[in-house]
Design an enzyme around this catalytic site. Structure first.
Site, PDB file in Angstrom:
ATOM      1  N   GLU A   1      -7.013  17.850   5.255  1.00  0.00           N
ATOM      2  CA  GLU A   1      -5.797  17.065   5.425  1.00  0.00           C
ATOM      3  C   GLU A   1      -4.686  17.666   4.561  1.00  0.00           C
ATOM      4  OE1 GLU A   1      -7.248  12.673   6.478  1.00  0.00           O
ATOM      5  OE2 GLU A   1      -7.484  13.097   4.361  1.00  0.00           O
TER       6      GLU A   1
ATOM      7  N   ARG B   1      -3.772  16.898  12.149  1.00  0.00           N
ATOM      8  CA  ARG B   1      -2.666  16.134  11.549  1.00  0.00           C
ATOM      9  C   ARG B   1      -2.027  16.836  10.343  1.00  0.00           C
ATOM     10  NH1 ARG B   1      -7.281  13.141  11.091  1.00  0.00           N
ATOM     11  NH2 ARG B   1      -8.230  12.925   9.046  1.00  0.00           N
ATOM     12  N   ASP B   2      -0.909  16.248   9.921  1.00  0.00           N
ATOM     13  CA  ASP B   2      -0.211  16.600   8.684  1.00  0.00           C
ATOM     14  C   ASP B   2       0.476  17.968   8.759  1.00  0.00           C
ATOM     15  OD1 ASP B   2      -1.505  14.260   8.016  1.00  0.00           O
ATOM     16  OD2 ASP B   2      -3.074  15.239   6.856  1.00  0.00           O
TER      17      ASP B   2
ATOM     18  N   SER C   1       1.144  11.557   7.864  1.00  0.00           N
ATOM     19  CA  SER C   1       1.777  12.489   6.923  1.00  0.00           C
ATOM     20  C   SER C   1       2.448  13.680   7.581  1.00  0.00           C
ATOM     21  CB  SER C   1       0.744  12.981   5.914  1.00  0.00           C
ATOM     22  OG  SER C   1       0.484  11.944   5.010  1.00  0.00           O
TER      23      SER C   1
ATOM     24  N   TRP D   1       0.821  -1.214   0.000  1.00  0.00           N
ATOM     25  CA  TRP D   1       0.000   0.000   0.000  1.00  0.00           C
ATOM     26  C   TRP D   1       0.852   1.261   0.000  1.00  0.00           C
ATOM     27  CZ3 TRP D   1      -5.049   1.752   0.118  1.00  0.00           C
ATOM     28  CH2 TRP D   1      -5.242   3.053   0.589  1.00  0.00           C
ATOM     29  N   MET D   2       0.452   2.242  -0.798  1.00  0.00           N
ATOM     30  CA  MET D   2       1.050   3.573  -0.739  1.00  0.00           C
ATOM     31  C   MET D   2      -0.073   4.603  -0.720  1.00  0.00           C
ATOM     32  SD  MET D   2       2.966   5.713  -3.660  1.00  0.00           S
ATOM     33  CE  MET D   2       1.488   6.704  -3.822  1.00  0.00           C
ATOM     34  N   ASN D   3       0.050   5.641   0.150  1.00  0.00           N
ATOM     35  CA  ASN D   3      -0.823   6.794  -0.038  1.00  0.00           C
ATOM     36  C   ASN D   3      -0.006   8.068  -0.130  1.00  0.00           C
ATOM     37  OD1 ASN D   3      -1.190   5.933   2.941  1.00  0.00           O
ATOM     38  ND2 ASN D   3      -2.238   7.862   3.088  1.00  0.00           N
ATOM     39  N   ASP D   4      -0.264   9.088   0.652  1.00  0.00           N
ATOM     40  CA  ASP D   4       0.257  10.439   0.401  1.00  0.00           C
ATOM     41  C   ASP D   4       1.766  10.530   0.151  1.00  0.00           C
ATOM     42  OD1 ASP D   4      -2.186  10.499   1.653  1.00  0.00           O
ATOM     43  OD2 ASP D   4      -1.537  11.712   3.335  1.00  0.00           O
TER      44      ASP D   4
ATOM     45  N   GLN E   1       3.554   7.648   2.425  1.00  0.00           N
ATOM     46  CA  GLN E   1       2.857   6.789   3.374  1.00  0.00           C
ATOM     47  C   GLN E   1       2.835   5.369   2.816  1.00  0.00           C
ATOM     48  OE1 GLN E   1       0.495   8.345   6.358  1.00  0.00           O
ATOM     49  NE2 GLN E   1       2.626   8.983   6.189  1.00  0.00           N
TER      50      GLN E   1
HETATM   51  C1  FRU Z   1      -4.469  11.719   3.776  1.00  0.00           C
HETATM   52  C2  FRU Z   1      -4.254  11.119   5.139  1.00  0.00           C
HETATM   53  C3  FRU Z   1      -3.578  12.087   6.090  1.00  0.00           C
HETATM   54  C4  FRU Z   1      -2.950  11.161   7.094  1.00  0.00           C
HETATM   55  C5  FRU Z   1      -2.514  10.005   6.228  1.00  0.00           C
HETATM   56  C6  FRU Z   1      -2.592   8.668   6.896  1.00  0.00           C
HETATM   57  O1  FRU Z   1      -4.646  10.757   2.801  1.00  0.00           O
HETATM   58  O2  FRU Z   1      -5.474  10.653   5.673  1.00  0.00           O
HETATM   59  O3  FRU Z   1      -4.442  13.031   6.680  1.00  0.00           O
HETATM   60  O4  FRU Z   1      -1.873  11.735   7.776  1.00  0.00           O
HETATM   61  O5  FRU Z   1      -3.364  10.019   5.091  1.00  0.00           O
HETATM   62  O6  FRU Z   1      -2.027   7.686   6.099  1.00  0.00           O
END
Ligand code: FRU
Length: 488
Positions: A205, A144-145, A80, A16-19, A35
């Site tokens: 976010e 967050r972030d 993040s 998995w990859m996100n931000d 992420q």
């Molecule tokens: C955005 C988010 C951020 C959080 C991160 C968690 O996609 O929800 O707000 O820090 O992803 O993976």
């Protein structure tokens, strides 16, 4: 089975990859953190993945930069954040996550980590968490972030949040040393019930706040009631600890672009990467063992109407291989034009239509088109409504693929020309319109022969001034290390 993993969009080898996180240009190299869940293609146990590139084209995976510390303030995830140069010390600021007294409550705190000179290893600060709780007395949704920047007198930081009953906000902090932070106040809040579009929800976010010329820009991603939506931006002025926007607009106009992060490089360019979510159900992601890719690197600029423009980074031109060119061609419903493409999965196309020599109601490109149109994705410009639509209703016959069409209002630059700049990369479609806005979607054709590129017009004739198409090469990604194990 068709491999939908992109060839020239960055993504980790699996899982998995996100931000995108902590983008930083350091000692002549682009560092990209993101992420990452090393345990599977789903969101959970979030670490920071890390890769480095000298030129945005060759990437090397490096050891994971951050991992949750069992029993620590980030035991449930290193969420993040950003990277900055703290007077010569590479520094990350990120959100540490713990689960609260009920399984669905989160404790979010802001933390620091400092890096070795090559950015390979990161050490969490002893003073963590440096922002141990949200500001007292504020009833907020999410915290967050962090995003940090240098100011004359020290450091400033915004944290994404929302004010319950009101709407999304970013909370401003200041610090002399980037370790001890004082809360200043909300930089800007927008009502979730604001009548002016776009809707900006109850919490924001991944705020990114920066100067572009004489104006300031805030990019933020919209979260509401546990769901993530899209990304928006505001342009205005920043003084006396407040941001006063003149405009608020959507950023990428497609359904899958989210949580972008920016970086300034040695050329002074402001580059932005976004997370491209999957446009398919969880079962398909599990089967393939991966989820999420990075958008192409895009360069940001502002026009005189406070429009945040995006253009693909010039470096990408080096990926263009075999080239086809078409000049001055009329197409209509009975005579569409089929391009002689060998591999329609990985191409770049620049098509310029001349509106003054066209009377078609709509025109554009069909891409990933099967011989009998069993599958295709339509990129359509409507010359009456002045809209761009990327329609993936027929992109795939797989029941796990998301469908639908996404439309953006888009006047042509000078009223005479419509320029479509398209990047296809297996499951990614990025469409830049008139060199300024972008609409990104994910598609998952199932047929090996869904390769065609067709120029079409409906209800009249469209004049194609020029079309250039390049077969795109793969970016080189080296496994510098095993990303599934923590490097320390
Ligand atoms: C955005 C988010 C951020 C959080 C991160 C968690 O996609 O929800 O707000 O820090 O992803 O993976």
């Amino acid at each position: 089975m068709i491999d939908h993993s992109p060839r020239y969009h960055f993504h980790p080898p699996a899982n998995w990859m996100n931000d995108p996180n902590g983008l930083i240009y350091w000692k002549g190299q682009y560092h990209l953190f993101y992420q990452y869940n090393p345990h599977g293609p789903f969101h959970g146990t979030i670490h920071w993945g890390h890769a480095v590139s000298p030129d945005l084209l060759r990437w090397t995976h490096l050891p994971l930069a951050l991992a949750p510390t069992p029993g620590g303030f980030d035991e449930a995830g290193c969420w993040s954040g950003c990277a900055f140069d703290r007077d010569g010390v590479p520094t990350l600021m990120y959100t540490g996550l713990r689960i609260g007294s009920t399984a669905d409550s989160w404790i979010e705190v802001q933390c620091l980590a400092t890096g070795s000179d090559d950015l390979w290893t990161w050490t969490k600060g002893r003073a963590n968490p440096v922002i141990p709780a949200p500001p007292p007395g504020l009833d907020i949704v999410g915290f967050r972030d962090p995003y940090v920047w240098r100011e004359d007198e020290g450091w400033a930081c915004v944290v994404g949040s929302g004010i319950r009953g009101s709407g999304g906000t970013v909370l401003l902090y200041r610090s002399a040393d980037a370790v001890c932070w004082d809360y200043v106040g909300p930089l800007w809040t927008r009502d979730a019930d604001a009548t002016e579009p776009p809707w900006t929800g109850s919490m924001w976010e991944c705020p990114q706040f920066f100067a572009l010329g004489d104006r300031h820009v805030l990019i933020f991603s919209i979260w509401d009631e546990g769901k993530t939506y899209y990304t928006a931006y505001a342009v205005g002025h920043y003084n006396d600890d407040r941001f006063t926007p003149r405009v608020v607009r959507r950023f990428d106009l497609g359904p899958e672009y989210y949580a972008p992060a920016v970086m300034r490089d040695e050329h002074g360019r402001l580059l932005v990467w976004g997370w491209l979510r999957e446009g398919r159900r969880k079962a398909a992601r599990r089967e393939d063992g991966w989820s999420g890719v990075m958008s192409l690197p895009r360069v940001l600029s502002l026009d005189d109407d406070d429009r945040l423009q995006v253009a693909p980074a010039d470096e990408l031109r080096a990926l263009g291989g075999d080239h086809y060119h078409v000049d001055s061609l009329d197409v209509d419903a009975v005579a569409p034009h089929q391009m002689p493409v060998v591999n329609g999965e990985c191409v770049e196309i620049i098509a310029e239509f001349d509106l003054l020599k066209s009377d078609a109601r709509s025109f554009g490109l069909l891409v990933r088109c099967a011989p009998q149109r069993e599958e295709y994705t339509a990129i359509v410009y409507d010359s009456v409504a002045c809209t761009l639509t990327v329609d993936r209703e027929h992109a795939s016959v797989a029941p796990t693929s998301y469908r639908g069409a996404y439309t953006a209002t888009a006047a042509s630059e000078d009223g005479a020309l419509v320029a479509l700049h398209v990047f296809l990369d297996c499951s990614v479609v990025e469409v830049y319109l008139n060199h300024c806005s972008c609409l990104t979607e994910r598609i998952y054709p199932t047929r090996a022969d869904s390769q065609g590129v067709v120029v079409f017009a409906r209800d009249g004739r469209a004049h194609l001034r020029t079309l250039d198409l390049w077969q795109m090469k793969k970016i080189r990604v080296d496994d510098g290390t095993d990303t599934n194990s923590h490097g320390r």
